[in-house]
Design a protein around this motif. Sequence first.
Motif, mmCIF file in Angstrom:
data_model
loop_
_atom_site.group_PDB
_atom_site.id
_atom_site.type_symbol
_atom_site.label_atom_id
_atom_site.label_comp_id
_atom_site.label_asym_id
_atom_site.label_seq_id
_atom_site.Cartn_x
_atom_site.Cartn_y
_atom_site.Cartn_z
ATOM 1 N N ALA A 36 0.830 -1.211 0.000
ATOM 2 C CA ALA A 36 0.000 0.000 0.000
ATOM 3 C C ALA A 36 0.858 1.252 0.000
ATOM 4 C CB ALA A 36 -0.932 -0.006 1.205
ATOM 5 N N MET A 37 1.899 1.258 0.816
ATOM 6 C CA MET A 37 2.764 2.439 0.901
ATOM 7 C C MET A 37 3.559 2.648 -0.399
ATOM 8 S SD MET A 37 2.018 3.817 3.739
ATOM 9 C CE MET A 37 0.353 3.179 3.430
ATOM 10 N N LEU A 38 3.940 1.561 -1.054
ATOM 11 C CA LEU A 38 4.640 1.685 -2.336
ATOM 12 C C LEU A 38 3.718 2.272 -3.399
ATOM 13 C CD1 LEU A 38 6.654 -1.670 -2.441
ATOM 14 C CD2 LEU A 38 7.559 0.632 -2.084
ATOM 15 N N LEU A 39 2.456 1.858 -3.381
ATOM 16 C CA LEU A 39 1.498 2.431 -4.323
ATOM 17 C C LEU A 39 1.277 3.913 -4.034
ATOM 18 C CD1 LEU A 39 -1.206 -0.414 -4.487
ATOM 19 C CD2 LEU A 39 0.588 0.085 -6.169
ATOM 20 N N PRO B 71 -2.905 8.056 -4.983
ATOM 21 C CA PRO B 71 -4.030 7.155 -4.763
ATOM 22 C C PRO B 71 -4.962 6.943 -5.962
ATOM 23 C CG PRO B 71 -4.565 9.321 -3.922
ATOM 24 C CD PRO B 71 -3.167 9.421 -4.493
ATOM 25 N N THR B 72 -4.776 7.715 -7.036
ATOM 26 C CA THR B 72 -5.706 7.618 -8.154
ATOM 27 C C THR B 72 -5.396 6.416 -9.042
ATOM 28 O OG1 THR B 72 -4.429 8.923 -9.741
ATOM 29 C CG2 THR B 72 -5.824 10.141 -8.176
ATOM 30 N N ILE C 107 -1.788 4.575 -9.705
ATOM 31 C CA ILE C 107 -1.552 3.149 -9.477
ATOM 32 C C ILE C 107 -0.978 2.494 -10.726
ATOM 33 C CG2 ILE C 107 -2.726 0.951 -9.049
ATOM 34 C CD1 ILE C 107 -4.582 2.556 -7.152
ATOM 35 N N LYS C 108 -1.445 2.908 -11.903
ATOM 36 C CA LYS C 108 -0.872 2.402 -13.148
ATOM 37 C C LYS C 108 0.627 2.692 -13.216
ATOM 38 C CE LYS C 108 -4.794 2.686 -16.353
ATOM 39 N NZ LYS C 108 -5.277 3.390 -17.570
ATOM 40 N N VAL C 109 1.008 3.914 -12.840
ATOM 41 C CA VAL C 109 2.423 4.294 -12.860
ATOM 42 C C VAL C 109 3.213 3.433 -11.882
ATOM 43 C CG1 VAL C 109 4.063 6.141 -12.345
ATOM 44 C CG2 VAL C 109 1.956 6.665 -13.603
ATOM 45 N N ALA C 110 2.683 3.239 -10.670
ATOM 46 C CA ALA C 110 3.370 2.432 -9.663
ATOM 47 C C ALA C 110 3.529 0.988 -10.143
ATOM 48 C CB ALA C 110 2.593 2.468 -8.349
ATOM 49 N N LEU C 111 2.503 0.449 -10.787
ATOM 50 C CA LEU C 111 2.576 -0.916 -11.294
ATOM 51 C C LEU C 111 3.603 -1.034 -12.412
ATOM 52 C CD1 LEU C 111 -1.220 -1.851 -11.407
ATOM 53 C CD2 LEU C 111 0.489 -2.716 -9.812
ATOM 54 N N SER D 100 -3.512 -6.203 -17.242
ATOM 55 C CA SER D 100 -4.179 -7.344 -16.614
ATOM 56 C C SER D 100 -4.631 -7.009 -15.198
ATOM 57 C CB SER D 100 -3.246 -8.561 -16.581
ATOM 58 O OG SER D 100 -2.941 -9.010 -17.879
ATOM 59 N N ILE D 101 -3.751 -6.392 -14.420
ATOM 60 C CA ILE D 101 -4.084 -6.064 -13.031
ATOM 61 C C ILE D 101 -5.195 -5.031 -12.975
ATOM 62 C CG2 ILE D 101 -3.196 -4.969 -10.932
ATOM 63 C CD1 ILE D 101 -0.504 -6.344 -11.526
ATOM 64 N N MET D 102 -5.102 -4.009 -13.793
ATOM 65 C CA MET D 102 -6.129 -2.961 -13.773
ATOM 66 C C MET D 102 -7.488 -3.509 -14.207
ATOM 67 S SD MET D 102 -4.554 -0.381 -12.536
ATOM 68 C CE MET D 102 -5.707 0.975 -12.808
ATOM 69 N N ASN D 103 -7.504 -4.404 -15.204
ATOM 70 C CA ASN D 103 -8.767 -4.985 -15.643
ATOM 71 C C ASN D 103 -9.348 -5.937 -14.598
ATOM 72 O OD1 ASN D 103 -9.043 -3.645 -18.071
ATOM 73 N ND2 ASN D 103 -8.028 -5.224 -19.275
ATOM 74 N N THR D 104 -8.481 -6.703 -13.939
ATOM 75 C CA THR D 104 -8.960 -7.585 -12.869
ATOM 76 C C THR D 104 -9.560 -6.762 -11.740
ATOM 77 O OG1 THR D 104 -7.368 -9.327 -13.400
ATOM 78 C CG2 THR D 104 -8.272 -9.331 -11.174
ATOM 79 N N ALA D 105 -8.945 -5.636 -11.427
ATOM 80 C CA ALA D 105 -9.494 -4.746 -10.395
ATOM 81 C C ALA D 105 -10.895 -4.283 -10.775
ATOM 82 C CB ALA D 105 -8.571 -3.551 -10.188
ATOM 83 N N ARG D 106 -11.103 -3.977 -12.065
ATOM 84 C CA ARG D 106 -12.435 -3.557 -12.518
ATOM 85 C C ARG D 106 -13.468 -4.673 -12.330
ATOM 86 N NH1 ARG D 106 -12.454 -2.471 -18.293
ATOM 87 N NH2 ARG D 106 -14.568 -1.739 -17.873
ATOM 88 N N VAL D 107 -13.053 -5.918 -12.597
ATOM 89 C CA VAL D 107 -13.965 -7.052 -12.427
ATOM 90 C C VAL D 107 -14.336 -7.210 -10.953
ATOM 91 C CG1 VAL D 107 -14.223 -9.553 -12.647
ATOM 92 C CG2 VAL D 107 -13.085 -8.260 -14.464
ATOM 93 N N PHE D 108 -13.334 -7.180 -10.071
ATOM 94 C CA PHE D 108 -13.600 -7.311 -8.636
ATOM 95 C C PHE D 108 -14.493 -6.169 -8.139
ATOM 96 C CE2 PHE D 108 -9.389 -9.767 -7.932
ATOM 97 C CZ PHE D 108 -10.014 -10.960 -8.243
ATOM 98 N N GLU D 109 -14.249 -4.965 -8.656
ATOM 99 C CA GLU D 109 -15.068 -3.827 -8.251
ATOM 100 C C GLU D 109 -16.526 -4.032 -8.673
ATOM 101 O OE1 GLU D 109 -15.336 1.036 -8.841
ATOM 102 O OE2 GLU D 109 -14.198 -0.181 -10.269
ATOM 103 N N LYS D 110 -16.729 -4.481 -9.917
ATOM 104 C CA LYS D 110 -18.097 -4.618 -10.426
ATOM 105 C C LYS D 110 -18.890 -5.653 -9.638
ATOM 106 C CE LYS D 110 -20.919 -5.654 -14.463
ATOM 107 N NZ LYS D 110 -20.990 -5.743 -15.941
ATOM 108 N N PHE D 111 -18.272 -6.793 -9.348
ATOM 109 C CA PHE D 111 -19.005 -7.877 -8.696
ATOM 110 C C PHE D 111 -18.849 -7.857 -7.176
ATOM 111 C CE2 PHE D 111 -18.218 -9.359 -13.051
ATOM 112 C CZ PHE D 111 -19.527 -9.613 -13.441
ATOM 113 N N ASN D 112 -18.002 -6.952 -6.677
ATOM 114 C CA ASN D 112 -17.772 -6.809 -5.237
ATOM 115 C C ASN D 112 -17.449 -8.162 -4.600
ATOM 116 O OD1 ASN D 112 -17.566 -5.280 -2.849
ATOM 117 N ND2 ASN D 112 -19.650 -5.798 -2.251
ATOM 118 N N GLU D 113 -16.636 -8.938 -5.303
ATOM 119 C CA GLU D 113 -16.349 -10.300 -4.865
ATOM 120 C C GLU D 113 -15.037 -10.762 -5.482
ATOM 121 O OE1 GLU D 113 -16.040 -12.990 -2.961
ATOM 122 O OE2 GLU D 113 -18.220 -12.816 -2.683
ATOM 123 N N ILE D 114 -14.291 -11.626 -4.765
ATOM 124 C CA ILE D 114 -13.075 -12.204 -5.337
ATOM 125 C C ILE D 114 -13.214 -13.699 -5.587
ATOM 126 C CG2 ILE D 114 -11.536 -10.445 -4.398
ATOM 127 C CD1 ILE D 114 -10.800 -12.360 -2.163
#
Length: 316
Positions: free
Chosen positions: A119-122, A127-128, A132-136, A148-162
């Motif tokens: 979290a601190m590295l990000l 925080p935007t 986060i894209k730049v940090a990754l 891949s990571i940014m798209n997976t985050a969108r999926v988790f956000e949409k379904f509010n589930e992992i």
Amino acid sequence: MFSFAFLLFWLSSSYVFAENEDSVYKERKALFQKMEALSQIPWYYFAAIDNYERNKKPSSEEEQVISVEFDEDSWYGIGNYTQNADIHIIKLFDGIGQDGNGDGIASLDEDEDIMYTLAMLLLDEGPTSDDIKVALWKHYKRDLTVKSIMNTARVFEKFNEINLTNRDFPVDINYNYSYRNTWGDRRGYGGLRIHEGTDIFADYGTPIKSTTYGVVEMMGWNRFGGWRIGIRDIYNIYHYYAHMSGFNEDIKVGTIVQPGDILGSVGSSGYGPPGTSGKFPPHLHYGMYKDDGYKEWSFDPYPYLRKWERMARNNR
């Protein structure tokens, strides 16, 4: 009597396994949500990074609560030869290790310390989403990994589930279709090459469905595959659908999909310039490609198709 006892054992073992698996997902999500509270970075970014790291590992490795790791030199700092985990000592040696649970120690064996350090590295970048894209990118230095990571985050956000483990068969099982294992067969069009997928033969217009949760990464014309769609799922796997007759008008590049979503329909497009069709019987070419963070390669989808077909029939 033995068979009945074995059945009871199998049922109880399956229940315990499912319960334990569900417990692990809950523990993970609770940890990610705690990191969100501490950093104000949404939990689904932590979930996506951790999921990416987990799916880089060989399947033979025992699954842990989290899969994010840091090397010891970066964590403790160059010159901290005793690997003193006191946060003041780590800071003195320019290490990155942080204390996430308030005990004054930054331990590589503590999940909270590892995720708080992430979290601190990000937050070093901000925080935007763009931060986060730049940090990754600075960490992985690979565009596909960041996407891949940014798209997976969108999926988790949409379904509010992992815990997104549902699957579906790629053509509607209420229609007539047939398939066999054709992965690795020779192909001649465009030069000698192997067949990187399974052909599912069906009539023109048979609905084609998403097998998984993911994001549409590519769609349009390809001279080999004709009208095709590519979906990157949350497990670092690219799903390739080819020879389609058309697309669902609601599907675009960037669309989040889930199992059962209609992508388009079966056709016989391909092997020529845009619009070429009819050079072979109508079918869906379905391919799967694994990404390990360094390279991407084709693997045989047939065993998965058989499993997903059974799941689809059981869910009818």
